[in-house]
Write an enzyme that holds these catalytic residues in place. Structure first.
Site, PDB file in Angstrom:
ATOM      1  N   LYS A   1       0.854  -1.181   0.000  1.00 26.88           N
ATOM      2  CA  LYS A   1       0.000   0.000   0.000  1.00 26.88           C
ATOM      3  C   LYS A   1       0.896   1.238   0.000  1.00 26.88           C
ATOM      4  O   LYS A   1       1.843   1.321   0.773  1.00 26.88           O
ATOM      5  CB  LYS A   1      -0.885  -0.021   1.252  1.00 26.88           C
ATOM      6  CG  LYS A   1      -2.179   0.733   1.096  1.00 26.88           C
ATOM      7  CD  LYS A   1      -3.206   0.315   2.131  1.00 26.88           C
ATOM      8  CE  LYS A   1      -4.491   1.114   1.937  1.00 26.88           C
ATOM      9  NZ  LYS A   1      -5.604   0.664   2.766  1.00 26.88           N
TER      10      LYS A   1
ATOM     11  N   GLU B   1     -19.436  -5.041  10.341  1.00 26.66           N
ATOM     12  CA  GLU B   1     -20.352  -4.175  11.069  1.00 26.66           C
ATOM     13  C   GLU B   1     -21.390  -4.963  11.861  1.00 26.66           C
ATOM     14  O   GLU B   1     -21.842  -4.522  12.923  1.00 26.66           O
ATOM     15  CB  GLU B   1     -21.069  -3.226  10.103  1.00 26.66           C
ATOM     16  CG  GLU B   1     -20.156  -2.259   9.355  1.00 26.66           C
ATOM     17  CD  GLU B   1     -19.554  -2.848   8.076  1.00 26.66           C
ATOM     18  OE1 GLU B   1     -19.802  -4.042   7.799  1.00 26.66           O
ATOM     19  OE2 GLU B   1     -18.854  -2.116   7.364  1.00 26.66           O
TER      20      GLU B   1
ATOM     21  N   ARG C   1     -25.541  -2.103   7.318  1.00 27.43           N
ATOM     22  CA  ARG C   1     -25.200  -3.532   7.295  1.00 27.43           C
ATOM     23  C   ARG C   1     -25.533  -4.209   8.608  1.00 27.43           C
ATOM     24  O   ARG C   1     -25.354  -5.418   8.741  1.00 27.43           O
ATOM     25  CB  ARG C   1     -23.722  -3.691   6.980  1.00 27.43           C
ATOM     26  CG  ARG C   1     -23.332  -2.966   5.716  1.00 27.43           C
ATOM     27  CD  ARG C   1     -21.857  -2.951   5.514  1.00 27.43           C
ATOM     28  NE  ARG C   1     -21.398  -4.215   5.052  1.00 27.43           N
ATOM     29  CZ  ARG C   1     -21.122  -4.502   3.784  1.00 27.43           C
ATOM     30  NH1 ARG C   1     -21.247  -3.591   2.860  1.00 27.43           N
ATOM     31  NH2 ARG C   1     -20.708  -5.695   3.448  1.00 27.43           N
TER      32      ARG C   1
END
Lengths: 646, 646
Positions: B282, B368, B396
């Site tokens: 990343k 979640e 969610r």
């Protein structure tokens, strides 16, 4: 012969029993469950499967201090019988009786009211973390079935189970139901284990576990390591759970009370989360359920004709059956039609479609979220997916419906069975929120057919639509011959049906779905009293028909009846549209009419289990209540709100 | 020097480039992304990590015919640059510019508009099934990160991936971000693989895969078996995926374009779903992002000071920061306070709490649903969990909030950041539905504080409450000094604050949350024009204050402003309560006033990316619009509906 069960008033009473007595107790409990469920209806097969498991758990743990978390929870009957609710067991799922699911309101032995899958490991993890913070030594046990462990929520909990640095036991109750139902990888994996293990293997596993785990005192990490090394050579099923870093024990025999007691006694001392894999037989001990566990998964009352056979009490034709037939017809006409369900082929009426078009039938197991995304992918490929899920369980897919259906504007059809109050399943299963959830989502249209023909027409409209469509219908018998000839017109976007138009009427009933029958009955009663009314079947909860908004401009008092929560329901949608239209027109007659609207709908609360018609009466969805409201309006009296629950 | 990138107008233009040229192209694209994002803001680190991967995918596949599904989708910048959107890239996330996420409206190369996690494998599975039904030979590729694969939805898709009896490639883009963020088992498992593999191992893996997979023609099951056998001896990471019956290849180097091309070319011919595990870095190639990828995950504009350093453009104090400070204060006062997030410690402002109380800080990763259930378990144990999730992602967890918080009536506090329109992230990220979702749930109270002090008071109320509480606040800077001294009173259940009371006013503004500032500004403008108004801060979207309902009885015209969808919002709740009260009172003045209500709120549609203040203006949430509405009312003109999006 005196029954052992008569002497059991709470879990403490079983702790002095011998293994033989515990087995006798299991037989007696199984008989009680079978006889009682034959009268009340309920979940039979799954409960017969966990009798020994439940006895062993209560023998070893003290679930006042310790915590037992059920997944889905419909398998808690033996638990209820053991925890002081035996005498009310004949009132299971009845009005003012026992819930068919765990319920903290009934007993301190029930931690959570549950009915949806995947929550046991998740909430157990939360409770284990709480115990960890408090440094209490309560034991936490989650009992989860092989059908529930594949739910995404279960996986999220398993993936995070390492947060608990203390005891936490996950009992995987494997009755191989998921194998019948789904072709998921975990189900196959578990099936592979099952096939590769003889009963002898399973017995050996039990003794191997017991050899390596000291029964008393806290086990050291070393013992666990040693155990894992030994086990790995002999048995392979731990791979899945080991890759999630969760110690796995099993598989063991879930009907061998003595061994289960020894296992729980040993394993409960481990100071980290572990999984015990237990084999049980769904429907054990009751031949018809034993050989056809799916049929006796959830059953209405039936007749016990000795052990050999039973005959179900025949029911009337339901919305579910009508839906199943209609979808099979659509499937025959259009090979782009695909049916998707989440472990509910029977409950959603898909069996006919499944039989006729097995290749276009998809069952993802208890995994409502992926069901919706698969449908979205199929729609993107030009197919016409019908996602068939109960209203209450579709709540688990709201975000997928939002992003993958609504935002993309894909023509997925959501077939929402069990919309409205559901009768004896009670609060966890009502479908009182779907209009609200769906109408908030842009592009989605929400259809509420009133009878069988109306349902068929709604489905034909849905099959031809270019946007997401939700069709909701209740757990309800159909009125033979249908509700009104006026409904025999095709669906047009946002068009209601005026079933009755009185002359110079001041009152209009607007009904959402089959509650139309009550509105029509109310209109009949009022007509006899000389009061003419309009009766409208809304058909679309979204978009709201402008003809309904026009009723306000015509200075009518609109009485809206919907088998849905008042909050965010169709009445609410109508008011939103009405004030927008009134503000845009500055029509004072209309403004006043809007303020007179009467909303008959569900309360901001949970409606207890009872017969569906009783629940409808409680929330004011009866012709009598509608007639009363009209009388109150005419008399200038205030229109009372809904009646209270009992 | 002439840039290679200038010659690239679509994926076909890269297919003739040499490996060396492709590497040069990657460098040029990385530079473009870095420079451009420094100006527009956006997701930097994740995009720098997948440049080579994206090039290799487009080199091998033809994503007009083939399908590329992105998970979350914020890592699609290189993809956008390669697929004809290079020239608009400087308009990323700007009004009328490019979306920061995949968008089918922009390009046929984007299959789904996405922004939420876990959907790539799920929708890819649906598309693979569609291709299977059609018997088409399109290739399906899902690209999913190590942070997203732990989401329950991903797992549900992996568990059902066997439904596809054809090619389907899941690229697991492992940049080890999940390892920073969570302690989940899968993250640990992947970390274990990473630690046990040297770069040399990874190179060997690549050649081993290539040796065993014929590059041309369809590979037989036998070759795959042979491959697995060979691989199993050398590399162990396949365990997790193998137990799910998914062939696993890797790990391989995600920055080696040449090898990736060879791998994709070979693997794409396999006629079943497989996983390729790819390592990427990343932030690769941009030193500050490379060393601090979390900081440059999602960033506003920043200044590029050569390669060595950057300085962020400083922002004002936000609701998020105010929340973070307030929660840390509560945590210091009460050791029962626990903070839970789903991979968003920075975005939700939890870093301060995390640093101060690491033991009471829980991050479950992008999961979640389990976050809510853990909170419920903690609440059951007497703790005070604060669940901190963006509004759009909390969708969610609706079913968990329903069953584990609302039905049990447990005191879980939902801290809903990014409520309302969110600016440049656009349609997938708006929080326009939370009032609707939450207010439908019995027992839940919904709080909408207007400024920092109000937020603090709301949190103190929440900390003391015995029911589930939702607190919503936007992605917005705070007004220094607060909005009104009148807000300095503690919260009381269902009590609004009358910030201004004019004399003999005919108009009352009721504002939900910080939009109060616009209502106050409107009141100021109107006062200068000689028009007195009331201004109310609703505070509670649920329950609705009876004092607000009384405004109707006082014959006032109520103008309700909320940064939320009109559908099911606070205005809708107010109308529901108002007609119930009016029906119960038969007050004709009140009825007419109800019909005059003006609702200023979001449309039934998706608001495109732009600056937040622009979005608010589009939906009519400005003082100017409010003033105009009052003028229209006074003039007897119709009050127009919200302004259209551009």
């Amino acid at each position: 012969m005196a029954k052992l069960l008569d002497t059991i008033h709470g879990p403490q009473d079983i702790k002095s029993l011998t293994a033989e007595q515990l087995n006798q107790l299991a037989d007696e409990m199984r008989e009680l469950i079978t006889v009682s469920v034959s009268r009340t209806g309920g979940h039979l097969a799954s409960n017969l499967g966990v009798v020994e498991l439940t006895i062993a758990l209560h023998y070893v743990f003290d679930f006042v201090k310790d915590r037992l978390l059920w997944d889905v929870g419909h398998q808690c009957y033996a638990h209820k019988i053991l925890t002081g609710r035996k005498d009310k067991f004949d009132q299971l799922r009845q009005e003012a009786g026992l819930s068919g699911f765990p319920s903290p309101a009934e007993s301190p032995y029930d931690a959570f009211s549950v009915g949806h899958a995947g929550t046991a490991i998740s909430t157990a993890l939360g409770m284990a973390l709480g115990a960890q913070y408090k440094n209490s030594d309560e034991k936490i046990v989650a009992l989860v079935g092989d059908a529930s462990i594949v739910n995404g929520l279960s996986f999220e909990a398993l993936n995070n189970i390492g947060l608990a640095k203390r005891q936490m036991l996950v009992v995987l109750n494997d009755n191989s139901m998921a194998i019948d139902v789904t072709q998921g990888a975990v189900a196959k994996f578990l099936a592979g284990i099952r096939l590769s293990h003889t009963y002898e293997d399973i017995r050996k596993t039990t003794s191997r576990i017991l050899e390596h785990l000291p029964v008393f005192g806290r086990t050291m990490e070393g013992a666990l390591e040693n155990f894992k090394k030994t086990l790995r050579m002999a048995i392979s099923p731990s791979r899945l759970f080991e890759s999630l870093n969760i110690p796995y024990f099993g598989p063991v025999d879930g009907h061998d009370i003595r061994s289960l007691i020894d296992l729980f006694t040993a394993i409960k001392e481990l100071d980290r989360p572990v999984i015990l894999h237990v084999y049980t037989k769904k429907g054990k001990g009751f031949t018809p359920a034993d050989t056809n566990p799916r049929k006796y998964h959830s059953t209405g009352p039936f007749e016990l004709n000795g052990e050999a056979g039973v005959s179900a009490v025949p029911g009337k034709r339901s919305f579910t059956e009508a839906f199943g037939d209609a979808l099979a017809s659509l499937g025959a006409r259009d090979d782009k039609v695909v049916a998707i369900t989440a472990a509910m082929p029977d409950g959603t009426g898909l069996n006919k479609f499944r039989k006729s078009f097995p290749a276009r039938y998809i069952d993802v197991g208890i995994a409502e979220s992926v069901a919706v995304d698969i449908a979205a992918g199929l729609a993107k490929q030009g197919f016409k997916p019908f996602v068939c899920i109960y209203s209450t369980f579709l709540q688990r897919s709201i975000d997928q419906i939002f992003q993958e259906a609504s935002l993309q504007n894909l023509p997925v059809v959501f077939c929402i069975d069990r919309a409205g109050v559901v009768g004896s399943d009670g609060p966890t299963h009502h479908g009182m929120l779907d209009i609200g959830f769906m109408r908030m989502l842009p592009n989605v249209e929400v259809l509420c057919p009133a009878d069988e023909q109306d349902l068929k027409l709604a489905m034909e409209y849905a099959a031809g639509a270019a946007c997401p469509i939700a069709i909701r219908y209740p757990k309800e018998d159909l009125t033979e011959g249908g509700l009104a000839a006026e409904l025999a017109v095709p669906y047009h976007r946002g068009k209601s049906v005026f079933v009755r138009r009185g002359e110079n009427t001041r009152i209009a009933f607007v009904a959402v779905g089959p509650i139309l029958s009550e509105a029509l009955r109310a209109a009949d009663i009022l007509k006899e009293q000389g009061v003419e009314t309009d009766v409208v079947s809304a058909r679309f909860a979204k978009p709201v028909d402008t003809a309904i908004i026009d009723l306000f401009a015509q200075d009518k008092t609109v009485i809206i009846a919907e088998d849905h929560s008042l909050s965010c329901g169709f009445g609410s949608a109508t008011l939103e549209e009405a004030v927008r239209a009134a503000a845009a027109s500055d029509d004072t007659v209309m403004q006043r009419a809007i303020g007179r609207t009467v909303l008959l709908a569900g309360p901001d609360g949970f409606i207890p289990a009872a017969a569906r018609h009783r629940q409808l009466a409680w929330i004011g969805l009866t012709a009598e209540r509608m007639v009363e409201a009209v009388r109150q309006i005419a008399a200038g009296e205030s229109v009372g709100l809904w009646r209270q629950n009992p």
